[in-house]
Design a protein around this motif. Sequence first.
Motif, PDB file in Angstrom:
ATOM      1  N   ARG A  37      -0.119   8.531  -3.028  1.00 57.74           N
ATOM      2  CA  ARG A  37       0.191   9.392  -4.335  1.00 57.74           C
ATOM      3  C   ARG A  37       1.455   9.772  -4.448  1.00 57.74           C
ATOM      4  O   ARG A  37       1.860  10.666  -3.658  1.00 57.74           O
ATOM      5  CB  ARG A  37      -0.809   9.690  -4.735  1.00 57.74           C
ATOM      6  N   GLY A  38       1.897   9.619  -5.345  1.00 55.60           N
ATOM      7  CA  GLY A  38       3.402  10.826  -5.692  1.00 55.60           C
ATOM      8  C   GLY A  38       4.902  10.024  -5.288  1.00 55.60           C
ATOM      9  O   GLY A  38       5.383  10.211  -5.516  1.00 55.60           O
ATOM     10  N   GLN A  39       4.216   8.441  -4.330  1.00 56.86           N
ATOM     11  CA  GLN A  39       5.038   7.685  -3.552  1.00 56.86           C
ATOM     12  C   GLN A  39       5.993   7.086  -4.737  1.00 56.86           C
ATOM     13  O   GLN A  39       5.662   6.736  -6.127  1.00 56.86           O
ATOM     14  CB  GLN A  39       5.196   6.766  -1.954  1.00 56.86           C
ATOM     15  N   HIS A  40       7.047   6.274  -4.674  1.00 66.32           N
ATOM     16  CA  HIS A  40       8.064   5.454  -5.468  1.00 66.32           C
ATOM     17  C   HIS A  40       7.774   4.271  -4.544  1.00 66.32           C
ATOM     18  O   HIS A  40       7.386   3.985  -3.763  1.00 66.32           O
ATOM     19  CB  HIS A  40       9.180   5.808  -5.524  1.00 66.32           C
ATOM     20  N   THR A  45      -1.726  -1.343  -4.326  1.00 71.40           N
ATOM     21  CA  THR A  45      -2.942  -0.558  -3.315  1.00 71.40           C
ATOM     22  C   THR A  45      -2.284   1.169  -3.593  1.00 71.40           C
ATOM     23  O   THR A  45      -1.219   1.362  -2.951  1.00 71.40           O
ATOM     24  CB  THR A  45      -3.716  -0.279  -2.732  1.00 71.40           C
ATOM     25  N   VAL A  46      -2.612   2.146  -4.210  1.00 72.40           N
ATOM     26  CA  VAL A  46      -2.425   3.653  -4.234  1.00 72.40           C
ATOM     27  C   VAL A  46      -3.329   4.445  -3.726  1.00 72.40           C
ATOM     28  O   VAL A  46      -4.458   4.445  -3.781  1.00 72.40           O
ATOM     29  CB  VAL A  46      -1.616   4.017  -5.329  1.00 72.40           C
ATOM     30  N   THR A  47      -3.258   4.759  -2.658  1.00 73.94           N
ATOM     31  CA  THR A  47      -4.334   6.149  -1.589  1.00 73.94           C
ATOM     32  C   THR A  47      -3.884   7.356  -2.321  1.00 73.94           C
ATOM     33  O   THR A  47      -3.194   8.057  -2.329  1.00 73.94           O
ATOM     34  CB  THR A  47      -3.921   5.188   0.191  1.00 73.94           C
ATOM     35  N   ILE A  50       1.268  -1.367  -0.341  1.00 68.10           N
ATOM     36  CA  ILE A  50      -0.114   0.028   0.038  1.00 68.10           C
ATOM     37  C   ILE A  50       0.694   1.508  -0.344  1.00 68.10           C
ATOM     38  O   ILE A  50       1.994   1.146   0.763  1.00 68.10           O
ATOM     39  CB  ILE A  50      -0.456   0.000   1.621  1.00 68.10           C
ATOM     40  N   LYS A  51       0.794   2.034  -1.149  1.00 62.25           N
ATOM     41  CA  LYS A  51       1.073   2.830  -0.969  1.00 62.25           C
ATOM     42  C   LYS A  51       0.807   4.602  -1.217  1.00 62.25           C
ATOM     43  O   LYS A  51      -0.677   4.489  -1.621  1.00 62.25           O
ATOM     44  CB  LYS A  51       2.618   2.787  -2.744  1.00 62.25           C
ATOM     45  N   ASP A  80      -2.466   3.794 -10.685  1.00 64.36           N
ATOM     46  CA  ASP A  80      -1.429   2.320 -10.875  1.00 64.36           C
ATOM     47  C   ASP A  80      -1.633   1.292  -9.950  1.00 64.36           C
ATOM     48  O   ASP A  80      -0.506   0.530  -9.997  1.00 64.36           O
ATOM     49  CB  ASP A  80      -0.060   3.390 -10.371  1.00 64.36           C
ATOM     50  N   SER A  81      -2.903   1.864  -9.064  1.00 68.90           N
ATOM     51  CA  SER A  81      -3.536   0.384  -8.742  1.00 68.90           C
ATOM     52  C   SER A  81      -3.738  -0.621  -8.753  1.00 68.90           C
ATOM     53  O   SER A  81      -4.629  -0.759 -10.519  1.00 68.90           O
ATOM     54  CB  SER A  81      -4.816   0.673  -7.219  1.00 68.90           C
TER      55      SER A  81
END
Lengths: 114, 111
Positions: A15-18, A112-114, A12-13, A85-86
């Motif tokens: 938004r904006g992360q790598h 999963t991108v939150t 789980i990441k 990108d999820s």
Amino acid sequence: DAGVTQSPTHLIKTRGQHVTLRCSPISGHKSVSWYQQVLGQGPQFIFQYYEKEERGRGNFPDRFSARQFPNYSSELNVNALLLGDSALYLCASSLEGHRGQEQYFGPGTRLTVT
Amino acid sequence: GIQVEQSPPDLILQEGANSTLRCNFSDSVNNLQWFHQNPWGQLINLFYIPSGTKQNGRLSATTVATERYSLLYISSSQTTDSGVYFCAVGEISSTLGRLYFGRGTQLTVWP
């Protein structure tokens, strides 16, 4: 013999992360391909690597990159994550990546991108 | 790229029934694979069948490359056959091992 392995299983990441996803092919296989599968669709091709070189790229933005190591394992990197990108990210291995060769898939990494 | 169409999109059966899944593709292929995707997402190889007929237990597959279609037959369905079945092809004009997937057939088998 072990099949294709992928890590992590889930991620789980924000938004904006790598993010970095990892894949180890079947022993003796030299080619790794990456696919993205969003809910309700079939997998879409992202990259193919053979002998540490990129042999092909699908219709994905430059935020997606990958590399292959001397032991034929591979990493998929995605920068500046977006909600879209999820997806389930699948890695496939084949002997040499030539056209027509059978491909074998790993269990996937669910991002999963939150 | 090559277009892959699978039918039907959804299939609901009672245990013991037989079924046929179809895959049509738009160009010549050098690779055709059938997969079963389990509930956890893993793609399980069923058949590598760019042409001809193969059988494995209750499953069999036929690819008629000249007419650009493949069929997957499941006999005496069991609840464990439930899941999504994908057809994937590699285009003959490419040197890559890239696979193009259909949207899948969602199979549900009831006891």
